[in-house]
Design a protein around this motif. Structure first.
Motif, PDB file in Angstrom:
ATOM      1  N   UNK A  82      31.935 -50.348 -20.878  1.00  0.00           N
ATOM      2  CA  UNK A  82      31.708 -49.025 -20.295  1.00  0.00           C
ATOM      3  C   UNK A  82      31.820 -49.192 -18.788  1.00  0.00           C
ATOM      4  N   UNK A  83      32.526 -48.283 -18.147  1.00  0.00           N
ATOM      5  CA  UNK A  83      32.655 -48.301 -16.692  1.00  0.00           C
ATOM      6  C   UNK A  83      32.187 -46.971 -16.125  1.00  0.00           C
ATOM      7  N   UNK A  84      31.692 -47.028 -14.902  1.00  0.00           N
ATOM      8  CA  UNK A  84      31.238 -45.835 -14.201  1.00  0.00           C
ATOM      9  C   UNK A  84      31.187 -46.141 -12.718  1.00  0.00           C
ATOM     10  N   UNK A  85      30.985 -45.123 -11.924  1.00  0.00           N
ATOM     11  CA  UNK A  85      30.700 -45.336 -10.506  1.00  0.00           C
ATOM     12  C   UNK A  85      29.694 -44.304 -10.047  1.00  0.00           C
ATOM     13  N   UNK A  86      29.072 -44.604  -8.928  1.00  0.00           N
ATOM     14  CA  UNK A  86      28.132 -43.691  -8.307  1.00  0.00           C
ATOM     15  C   UNK A  86      28.361 -43.729  -6.807  1.00  0.00           C
ATOM     16  N   UNK A  87      27.972 -42.685  -6.142  1.00  0.00           N
ATOM     17  CA  UNK A  87      28.091 -42.651  -4.691  1.00  0.00           C
ATOM     18  C   UNK A  87      27.120 -43.671  -4.094  1.00  0.00           C
ATOM     19  N   UNK A  88      27.563 -44.357  -3.061  1.00  0.00           N
ATOM     20  CA  UNK A  88      26.735 -45.390  -2.428  1.00  0.00           C
ATOM     21  C   UNK A  88      25.437 -44.816  -1.867  1.00  0.00           C
ATOM     22  N   UNK A  89      25.416 -43.517  -1.557  1.00  0.00           N
ATOM     23  CA  UNK A  89      24.197 -42.903  -1.027  1.00  0.00           C
ATOM     24  C   UNK A  89      23.273 -42.378  -2.124  1.00  0.00           C
ATOM     25  N   UNK A  90      23.665 -42.543  -3.365  1.00  0.00           N
ATOM     26  CA  UNK A  90      22.795 -42.184  -4.489  1.00  0.00           C
ATOM     27  C   UNK A  90      22.074 -43.447  -4.929  1.00  0.00           C
ATOM     28  N   UNK A  91      21.210 -43.946  -4.027  1.00  0.00           N
ATOM     29  CA  UNK A  91      20.586 -45.250  -4.246  1.00  0.00           C
ATOM     30  C   UNK A  91      19.694 -45.285  -5.472  1.00  0.00           C
ATOM     31  N   UNK A  92      19.181 -44.160  -5.920  1.00  0.00           N
ATOM     32  CA  UNK A  92      18.372 -44.155  -7.141  1.00  0.00           C
ATOM     33  C   UNK A  92      19.185 -44.702  -8.319  1.00  0.00           C
ATOM     34  N   UNK A 104      32.677 -52.135  -4.443  1.00  0.00           N
ATOM     35  CA  UNK A 104      32.358 -50.945  -3.656  1.00  0.00           C
ATOM     36  C   UNK A 104      33.663 -50.549  -2.986  1.00  0.00           C
ATOM     37  N   UNK A 105      34.032 -49.276  -3.130  1.00  0.00           N
ATOM     38  CA  UNK A 105      35.323 -48.830  -2.627  1.00  0.00           C
ATOM     39  C   UNK A 105      35.224 -47.405  -2.102  1.00  0.00           C
ATOM     40  N   UNK A 128      36.842 -39.186   0.809  1.00  0.00           N
ATOM     41  CA  UNK A 128      35.577 -39.059   1.543  1.00  0.00           C
ATOM     42  C   UNK A 128      34.374 -39.684   0.827  1.00  0.00           C
ATOM     43  N   UNK A 129      34.598 -40.262  -0.356  1.00  0.00           N
ATOM     44  CA  UNK A 129      33.503 -40.778  -1.171  1.00  0.00           C
ATOM     45  C   UNK A 129      33.409 -42.300  -1.091  1.00  0.00           C
ATOM     46  N   UNK A 130      32.221 -42.790  -0.800  1.00  0.00           N
ATOM     47  CA  UNK A 130      31.925 -44.228  -0.787  1.00  0.00           C
ATOM     48  C   UNK A 130      31.276 -44.531  -2.134  1.00  0.00           C
ATOM     49  N   UNK A 131      31.955 -45.300  -2.981  1.00  0.00           N
ATOM     50  CA  UNK A 131      31.519 -45.468  -4.365  1.00  0.00           C
ATOM     51  C   UNK A 131      31.220 -46.917  -4.719  1.00  0.00           C
TER      52      UNK A 131
END
Length: 149
Positions: A108-118, A133-134, A138-141
């Motif tokens: 399973x793969x996913x990503x989240x925004x780097x500012x969604x630290x929770x 991390x890429x 405009x999104x830091x993921x």
């Protein structure tokens, strides 16, 4: 439907899918300075494609998944704020993993925004590892995967 059941979303669920997604992500707008991508998705198209699964009556949580050649991509997991901390997200993650296994997919793969630290605290607790991390536009993921074998 019991509150623990996870089922495919139908056309009548589209307003709830939008409402839960918006409620789960709207507080991030100020933090990241952008509308999170899950809020911009075409929920009706995702439901029609059979990619959305919901739980609760009324809907309190959902996942959007896409089957890829070698993995299941978890595009969105959202839990209504008043239902967070009650195990809904964990049940949804376990469902996604079982869904992948049932289709013979080993990851399973996913990503989240780097500012969604929770989220960056939650995913490792369920066995997800950071792959990279890429910056995408405009999104830091932060990209994650979980190997299921």
């Amino acid at each position: 439907m019991t509150n623990d059941e996870i089922r495919p979303a139908g056309p009548a669920d589209v307003p709830a899918v939008k409402a839960v997604t918006d409620a789960a992500y709207e507080h991030y707008i100020e933090r990241i300075g952008l509308v999170p991508q899950p809020m911009r998705r075409d929920h009706a198209a995702n439901v029609a494609a059979g990619q959305v699964y919901v739980t609760g009556d009324p809907v309190v949580g959902l996942v959007v998944v896409e089957e890829r050649t070698d993995h299941l991509y978890l595009d969105n997991i959202a839990v209504r704020p008043d239902a967070q901390g009650q195990g809904v997200g964990g049940r949804l993650l376990r469902f996604v993993e079982a869904h992948a296994r049932a289709r013979g997919l080993a990851e399973v793969r996913l990503y989240t925004n780097a500012k969604m630290w929770e989220n960056q605290e939650i995913y490792p607790k369920f066995g997800y590892e950071v792959v990279e991390r890429r910056v995408d536009g405009p999104y830091d993921r932060v990209h994650y995967r979980k190997r299921l074998v």
